[in-house]
Design an enzyme around this catalytic site. Structure first.
Site, PDB file in Angstrom:
ATOM      1  N   LYS A  58       0.828  -1.210   0.000  1.00  0.00           N
ATOM      2  CA  LYS A  58       0.000   0.000   0.000  1.00  0.00           C
ATOM      3  C   LYS A  58       0.864   1.263   0.000  1.00  0.00           C
ATOM      4  CE  LYS A  58      -2.470  -2.811  -0.465  1.00  0.00           C
ATOM      5  NZ  LYS A  58      -2.441  -4.273  -0.351  1.00  0.00           N
ATOM      6  N   GLY A 192      -4.196 -12.164 -10.303  1.00  0.00           N
ATOM      7  CA  GLY A 192      -4.931 -12.129  -9.044  1.00  0.00           C
ATOM      8  C   GLY A 192      -4.617 -10.822  -8.336  1.00  0.00           C
ATOM      9  N   ILE A 194      -2.207  -9.884  -6.114  1.00  0.00           N
ATOM     10  CA  ILE A 194      -0.828  -9.365  -6.116  1.00  0.00           C
ATOM     11  C   ILE A 194      -0.447  -8.897  -7.524  1.00  0.00           C
ATOM     12  CG2 ILE A 194       1.625  -9.963  -5.806  1.00  0.00           C
ATOM     13  CD1 ILE A 194       0.808 -11.810  -3.553  1.00  0.00           C
ATOM     14  N   GLY A 281      -0.644 -17.362  -6.387  1.00  0.00           N
ATOM     15  CA  GLY A 281      -1.207 -17.866  -5.141  1.00  0.00           C
ATOM     16  C   GLY A 281      -0.130 -18.147  -4.107  1.00  0.00           C
ATOM     17  N   ASP A 322      -3.312 -17.614   7.479  1.00  0.00           N
ATOM     18  CA  ASP A 322      -2.996 -18.209   6.173  1.00  0.00           C
ATOM     19  C   ASP A 322      -2.631 -19.689   6.255  1.00  0.00           C
ATOM     20  OD1 ASP A 322      -3.324 -15.685   5.130  1.00  0.00           O
ATOM     21  OD2 ASP A 322      -1.328 -15.552   4.213  1.00  0.00           O
ATOM     22  N   ALA A 330      -5.349 -10.588   5.911  1.00  0.00           N
ATOM     23  CA  ALA A 330      -4.859 -10.203   7.235  1.00  0.00           C
ATOM     24  C   ALA A 330      -6.003 -10.066   8.238  1.00  0.00           C
ATOM     25  CB  ALA A 330      -4.094  -8.887   7.125  1.00  0.00           C
ATOM     26  N   HIS A 454     -23.378  14.827   2.577  1.00  0.00           N
ATOM     27  CA  HIS A 454     -23.259  15.339   1.203  1.00  0.00           C
ATOM     28  C   HIS A 454     -22.217  16.451   1.158  1.00  0.00           C
ATOM     29  CE1 HIS A 454     -24.332  16.552  -2.825  1.00  0.00           C
ATOM     30  NE2 HIS A 454     -24.324  17.811  -2.409  1.00  0.00           N
TER      31      HIS A 454
HETATM   32  P1  FAD Z   1       1.936 -14.155   8.214  1.00  0.00           P
HETATM   33  O1  FAD Z   1       1.634 -12.735   8.114  1.00  0.00           O
HETATM   34  O2  FAD Z   1       2.552 -14.834   7.059  1.00  0.00           O
HETATM   35  O3  FAD Z   1       2.887 -14.307   9.487  1.00  0.00           O
HETATM   36  C1  FAD Z   1       3.455 -15.516   9.833  1.00  0.00           C
HETATM   37  C2  FAD Z   1       4.679 -15.236  10.688  1.00  0.00           C
HETATM   38  O4  FAD Z   1       5.114 -16.454  11.276  1.00  0.00           O
HETATM   39  C3  FAD Z   1       5.868 -14.691   9.904  1.00  0.00           C
HETATM   40  O5  FAD Z   1       6.411 -13.581  10.570  1.00  0.00           O
HETATM   41  C4  FAD Z   1       6.865 -15.846   9.897  1.00  0.00           C
HETATM   42  O6  FAD Z   1       8.212 -15.408   9.914  1.00  0.00           O
HETATM   43  C5  FAD Z   1       6.534 -16.518  11.212  1.00  0.00           C
HETATM   44  N1  FAD Z   1       6.892 -17.943  11.286  1.00  0.00           N
HETATM   45  C6  FAD Z   1       6.590 -18.920  10.417  1.00  0.00           C
HETATM   46  N2  FAD Z   1       7.024 -20.117  10.888  1.00  0.00           N
HETATM   47  C7  FAD Z   1       7.619 -19.860  12.074  1.00  0.00           C
HETATM   48  C8  FAD Z   1       8.237 -20.676  13.040  1.00  0.00           C
HETATM   49  N3  FAD Z   1       8.305 -21.994  12.906  1.00  0.00           N
HETATM   50  N4  FAD Z   1       8.747 -20.072  14.130  1.00  0.00           N
HETATM   51  C9  FAD Z   1       8.669 -18.725  14.295  1.00  0.00           C
HETATM   52  N5  FAD Z   1       8.084 -17.916  13.413  1.00  0.00           N
HETATM   53  C10 FAD Z   1       7.562 -18.479  12.328  1.00  0.00           C
HETATM   54  N6  FAD Z   1      -4.144  -9.160   3.120  1.00  0.00           N
HETATM   55  C11 FAD Z   1      -5.067  -8.209   3.372  1.00  0.00           C
HETATM   56  O7  FAD Z   1      -6.004  -8.460   4.135  1.00  0.00           O
HETATM   57  N7  FAD Z   1      -4.976  -6.967   2.818  1.00  0.00           N
HETATM   58  C12 FAD Z   1      -3.977  -6.635   1.975  1.00  0.00           C
HETATM   59  O8  FAD Z   1      -3.930  -5.515   1.482  1.00  0.00           O
HETATM   60  C13 FAD Z   1      -2.996  -7.611   1.682  1.00  0.00           C
HETATM   61  N8  FAD Z   1      -1.979  -7.318   0.860  1.00  0.00           N
HETATM   62  C14 FAD Z   1      -1.033  -8.271   0.612  1.00  0.00           C
HETATM   63  C15 FAD Z   1      -0.015  -7.963  -0.276  1.00  0.00           C
HETATM   64  C16 FAD Z   1       0.951  -8.908  -0.572  1.00  0.00           C
HETATM   65  C17 FAD Z   1       2.057  -8.553  -1.526  1.00  0.00           C
HETATM   66  C18 FAD Z   1       0.898 -10.187   0.061  1.00  0.00           C
HETATM   67  C19 FAD Z   1       1.948 -11.205  -0.201  1.00  0.00           C
HETATM   68  C20 FAD Z   1      -0.114 -10.500   0.941  1.00  0.00           C
HETATM   69  C21 FAD Z   1      -1.096  -9.552   1.214  1.00  0.00           C
HETATM   70  N9  FAD Z   1      -2.157  -9.831   2.059  1.00  0.00           N
HETATM   71  C22 FAD Z   1      -3.117  -8.890   2.300  1.00  0.00           C
HETATM   72  C23 FAD Z   1      -2.280 -11.137   2.735  1.00  0.00           C
HETATM   73  C24 FAD Z   1      -1.782 -11.035   4.175  1.00  0.00           C
HETATM   74  O9  FAD Z   1      -0.448 -10.574   4.162  1.00  0.00           O
HETATM   75  C25 FAD Z   1      -1.881 -12.385   4.861  1.00  0.00           C
HETATM   76  O10 FAD Z   1      -3.190 -12.891   4.738  1.00  0.00           O
HETATM   77  C26 FAD Z   1      -1.534 -12.265   6.321  1.00  0.00           C
HETATM   78  O11 FAD Z   1      -0.235 -11.774   6.498  1.00  0.00           O
HETATM   79  C27 FAD Z   1      -1.653 -13.620   7.032  1.00  0.00           C
HETATM   80  O12 FAD Z   1      -1.334 -13.457   8.367  1.00  0.00           O
HETATM   81  P2  FAD Z   1      -0.759 -14.671   9.231  1.00  0.00           P
HETATM   82  O13 FAD Z   1      -0.588 -14.135  10.609  1.00  0.00           O
HETATM   83  O14 FAD Z   1      -1.595 -15.860   9.039  1.00  0.00           O
HETATM   84  O15 FAD Z   1       0.654 -15.022   8.591  1.00  0.00           O
HETATM   85  P1  NAI Z   2      -4.420 -15.029  -6.246  1.00  0.00           P
HETATM   86  O1  NAI Z   2      -5.004 -16.321  -5.839  1.00  0.00           O
HETATM   87  O2  NAI Z   2      -5.124 -13.777  -5.900  1.00  0.00           O
HETATM   88  O3  NAI Z   2      -4.225 -15.005  -7.827  1.00  0.00           O
HETATM   89  C1  NAI Z   2      -3.470 -15.958  -8.501  1.00  0.00           C
HETATM   90  C2  NAI Z   2      -3.819 -15.900  -9.963  1.00  0.00           C
HETATM   91  O4  NAI Z   2      -2.873 -16.667 -10.678  1.00  0.00           O
HETATM   92  C3  NAI Z   2      -5.191 -16.503 -10.266  1.00  0.00           C
HETATM   93  O5  NAI Z   2      -5.927 -15.636 -11.080  1.00  0.00           O
HETATM   94  C4  NAI Z   2      -4.864 -17.815 -10.955  1.00  0.00           C
HETATM   95  O6  NAI Z   2      -5.836 -18.223 -11.882  1.00  0.00           O
HETATM   96  C5  NAI Z   2      -3.551 -17.473 -11.619  1.00  0.00           C
HETATM   97  N1  NAI Z   2      -2.700 -18.624 -11.897  1.00  0.00           N
HETATM   98  C6  NAI Z   2      -2.440 -19.681 -11.099  1.00  0.00           C
HETATM   99  N2  NAI Z   2      -1.564 -20.518 -11.682  1.00  0.00           N
HETATM  100  C7  NAI Z   2      -1.256 -19.974 -12.888  1.00  0.00           C
HETATM  101  C8  NAI Z   2      -0.406 -20.364 -13.944  1.00  0.00           C
HETATM  102  N3  NAI Z   2       0.318 -21.477 -13.887  1.00  0.00           N
HETATM  103  N4  NAI Z   2      -0.334 -19.558 -15.038  1.00  0.00           N
HETATM  104  C9  NAI Z   2      -1.056 -18.407 -15.116  1.00  0.00           C
HETATM  105  N5  NAI Z   2      -1.889 -18.007 -14.143  1.00  0.00           N
HETATM  106  C10 NAI Z   2      -1.978 -18.765 -13.030  1.00  0.00           C
HETATM  107  O7  NAI Z   2      -2.933 -15.057  -5.682  1.00  0.00           O
HETATM  108  P2  NAI Z   2      -1.847 -13.923  -5.492  1.00  0.00           P
HETATM  109  O8  NAI Z   2      -2.141 -12.750  -6.342  1.00  0.00           O
HETATM  110  O9  NAI Z   2      -0.550 -14.625  -5.586  1.00  0.00           O
HETATM  111  O10 NAI Z   2      -2.068 -13.482  -3.995  1.00  0.00           O
HETATM  112  C11 NAI Z   2      -2.073 -14.448  -2.950  1.00  0.00           C
HETATM  113  C12 NAI Z   2      -3.037 -14.075  -1.908  1.00  0.00           C
HETATM  114  O11 NAI Z   2      -2.530 -13.007  -1.121  1.00  0.00           O
HETATM  115  C13 NAI Z   2      -4.372 -13.546  -2.413  1.00  0.00           C
HETATM  116  O12 NAI Z   2      -5.249 -14.574  -2.786  1.00  0.00           O
HETATM  117  C14 NAI Z   2      -4.869 -12.823  -1.226  1.00  0.00           C
HETATM  118  O13 NAI Z   2      -5.437 -13.743  -0.348  1.00  0.00           O
HETATM  119  C15 NAI Z   2      -3.609 -12.254  -0.628  1.00  0.00           C
HETATM  120  N6  NAI Z   2      -3.480 -10.854  -1.021  1.00  0.00           N
HETATM  121  C16 NAI Z   2      -4.445  -9.975  -0.641  1.00  0.00           C
HETATM  122  C17 NAI Z   2      -4.389  -8.660  -1.015  1.00  0.00           C
HETATM  123  C18 NAI Z   2      -5.482  -7.744  -0.633  1.00  0.00           C
HETATM  124  O14 NAI Z   2      -6.275  -8.112   0.214  1.00  0.00           O
HETATM  125  N7  NAI Z   2      -5.563  -6.552  -1.194  1.00  0.00           N
HETATM  126  C19 NAI Z   2      -3.264  -8.140  -1.793  1.00  0.00           C
HETATM  127  C20 NAI Z   2      -2.322  -9.158  -2.178  1.00  0.00           C
HETATM  128  C21 NAI Z   2      -2.432 -10.451  -1.766  1.00  0.00           C
END
Ligand code: FAD
Ligand code: NAI
Length: 475
Positions: A58, A192, A194, A281, A322, A330, A454
């Site tokens: 963001k 998707g 990302i 994904g 996750d 999150a 408004h």
């Molecule tokens: P995580 O955030 O992955 O945290 C897990 C933690 O556990 C990590 O710090 C890891 O180091 C630690 N860990 C793992 N194994 C061990 C171990 N054995 N011992 C100690 N520590 C360990 N979601 C949204 O809702 N809004 C968004 O805008 C959004 N944007 C995203 C953008 C990107 C680029 C990505 C990749 C994801 C985004 N997400 C977003 C998804 C979101 O980041 C995840 O759904 C969320 O972080 C999951 O939270 P979690 O606590 O389950 O795991």
């Molecule tokens: P995603 O599941 O959102 O999208 C993956 C896309 O890749 C899908 O459209 C799928 O059909 C496509 N795909 C899969 N295999 C493929 C292949 N072999 N060739 C071509 N296309 C293929 O996964 P993404 O974008 O990696 O994000 C992972 C997760 O992280 C999201 O599902 C979401 O849960 C979380 N996230 C949330 C955000 C938010 O809330 N704003 C921002 C970023 C991530």
């Protein structure tokens, strides 16, 4: 000597750190273990979300949007902005500062709530009299025991077979958030969340972006009408999205990457790009957790198997976020973390999976809660639909951003809101009203009769609710 706690949380992402804080608030002795390191090797709690996910993405979306506004939209306001330049290193540095502030904020919250933090990897070592023994290795080297363990170890980016991430040319979200300069050409596999967010960042900064999507439909989980509107906007911006492709080979060359694929017509195409983001994904992460030591059950994807209350197959072991079933978001992880802490304390923790909002932070933003029109059709539900375009909203016109609409879907008989879908400016904020409405089982008439300020974008929500009964006032 092992240190005894009531609850051990493994992972300090949004699922884990929130669970730890809530458990501590409820009077439990809590340890939270996290292994994420900052660039100096110190602790960086907050997980994927804070370090390489929600927050940094963001930050870059905001910077790149300002850049685009300065270049393309300031002139409409009579502002001359010549020679607008982007210092990418500074932009990335700002993002890193925000991440660090967030890491420090979580450490502060742990202190404030008396959560004991351990920096290192947590792994199950055995079942003991008082519950489970967890070994911490890393900066902290400790043996901990607790009757209750919450696993919140998150997820990792899924790699394309034969195209491992090197974070130099083949990038996961980690590399995509840390590029030192704007690539001339950028390929993205997966359209998707990302792919669209990161593709938008680098397109706004000048990269020529091509997104390759395997499925024939764009954003299949999004309401079709909304997805179509969003696609139109992305096409106009020059984000090239190819649907229905089949990737056959990804090859790293001296300068960049070549991606060989069959397009939707079955023709063989090769795309040469400077950098490639693979966003197809994420996979649940249980690496290093040593689940076998205690007999923790994982499914074939490596996710911890849990019931609807986040209970794993072992007494006193829970998992959230996750690393378990459900959307990888999150706020979903946080809700589960709170609910589990409350269940451990004997309360009735609650997560409503039907009212979890989704937001895609592109421009226009896309947000929704509840069921889509195609889902209602498939479920055989009789519904009424109402839409209102931002073009007819005074605040949107004043902002200079009239793309998109708000759409309500309500039960044909009871008028209960079944889904709300939005594409347009700031809908990430507007969706909250729809979530509240659905949580309280409101009807579209309820929203239509509520006074909205408004001029505000939120009037579009009211008008879309009015549209369900075909009585919009401004359209
Ligand atoms: P995580 O955030 O992955 O945290 C897990 C933690 O556990 C990590 O710090 C890891 O180091 C630690 N860990 C793992 N194994 C061990 C171990 N054995 N011992 C100690 N520590 C360990 N979601 C949204 O809702 N809004 C968004 O805008 C959004 N944007 C995203 C953008 C990107 C680029 C990505 C990749 C994801 C985004 N997400 C977003 C998804 C979101 O980041 C995840 O759904 C969320 O972080 C999951 O939270 P979690 O606590 O389950 O795991
Ligand atoms: P995603 O599941 O959102 O999208 C993956 C896309 O890749 C899908 O459209 C799928 O059909 C496509 N795909 C899969 N295999 C493929 C292949 N072999 N060739 C071509 N296309 C293929 O996964 P993404 O974008 O990696 O994000 C992972 C997760 O992280 C999201 O599902 C979401 O849960 C979380 N996230 C949330 C955000 C938010 O809330 N704003 C921002 C970023 C991530």
């Amino acid at each position: 000597m092992s240190k005894q706690f009531d609850v051990i949380v493994i992972g300090a992402g949004p699922g884990g750190y929130i669970a730890a804080i809530r458990a501590a608030q409820l009077g439990m002795q809590v340890a939270c273990i996290d292994e994420w390191k900052n660039d100096k090797g110190g602790p960086a709690p907050g997980g994927t979300c804070t370090n390489v996910g929600c927050i940094p993405s963001k930050a870059l979306l905001q910077s790149s949007e300002y850049f685009e506004h300065a270049n393309k939209h300031f002139a409409d306001h009579g502002i001359t902005a010549k020679d607008v330049k982007m210092d990418v290193q500074k932009m990335v540095g700002r993002k890193d500062t925000i991440v660090r502030q967030s890491n420090d904020g979580i450490l502060y919250l742990f202190k404030k709530n008396k959560v004991t933090f351990f920096h290192g990897r947590g792994a199950f070592s055995k079942t003991v009299e008082g519950g489970y023994e967890i070994q911490v290795t890393g900066a902290s080297n400790e043996t901990l025991t607790a009757r209750q363990v919450i696993i919140a170890t998150g997820s990792n980016a899924r790699a394309l077979p034969g195209a491992e991430f090197d974070e130099e040319t083949i990038l996961s979200n980690d590399g995509a958030l840390a590029l030192g300069s704007v690539p001339r050409t950028l390929g993205v596999i997966g359209s998707g969340v990302i792919g669209l967010e990161m593709g938008s960042v680098w397109r706004r900064l000048g990269a020529q972006v091509t997104v390759l999507e395997g499925l024939p439909t764009f954003l299949g989980a999004v309401d079709e009408q909304i997805a179509k509107e969003a696609k139109k906007a992305f096409d106009k911006q020059g984000l090239k999205i190819e649907l229905g492709v089949k990737i056959s080979e990804v090859k790293k060359g001296k300068k960049g990457v070549s991606v060989a694929y069959a397009n939707a017509k079955g023709e063989a195409v090769t795309l040469e790009v400077d950098k490639l983001i693979v966003s197809i994904g994420r996979v649940p992460n249980t690496i290093g957790l040593n689940p076998d030591a205690v007999g923790l059950k994982l499914d074939e994807r490596g996710a911890v198997v849990v019931d609807e209350n986040c209970r794993a197959n072992l007494p006193g072991v829970w998992a959230v976020g996750d690393v378990v079933r459900g959307p990888m978001l999150a706020h979903k992880a946080e809700e589960e973390g709170v609910a589990v802490a409350e269940r451990i304390a004997g309360q009735h923790g609650h997560v409503n999976f039907n009212t979890i909002p989704w937001v895609i932070y592109t421009s226009p933003e896309i947000a929704w809660v509840g069921r889509t029109e195609q889902q209602l059709k498939a479920d055989g539900v009789k519904y009424k639909a109402g839409t209102f375009p931002f073009m007819a909203n005074g605040r949107a016109r004043a902002l200079g951003d009239t793309t998109g609409m708000v759409k309500f879907l309500a039960d044909a008989e009871t008028d209960e809101i079944l889904g709300v879908h939005m594409v347009g400016p700031m809908v990430s904020e507007l969706i909250a009203e729809a979530v509240v409405a659905m949580e309280f089982k409101a009807s579209s008439e309820d929203i239509a009769r509520i006074c909205h300020a408004h001029p505000s974008l939120s009037e579009s929500t009211k008008e879309a609710a009015l549209a369900v009964d075909k009585r919009t006032l401004n359209f």
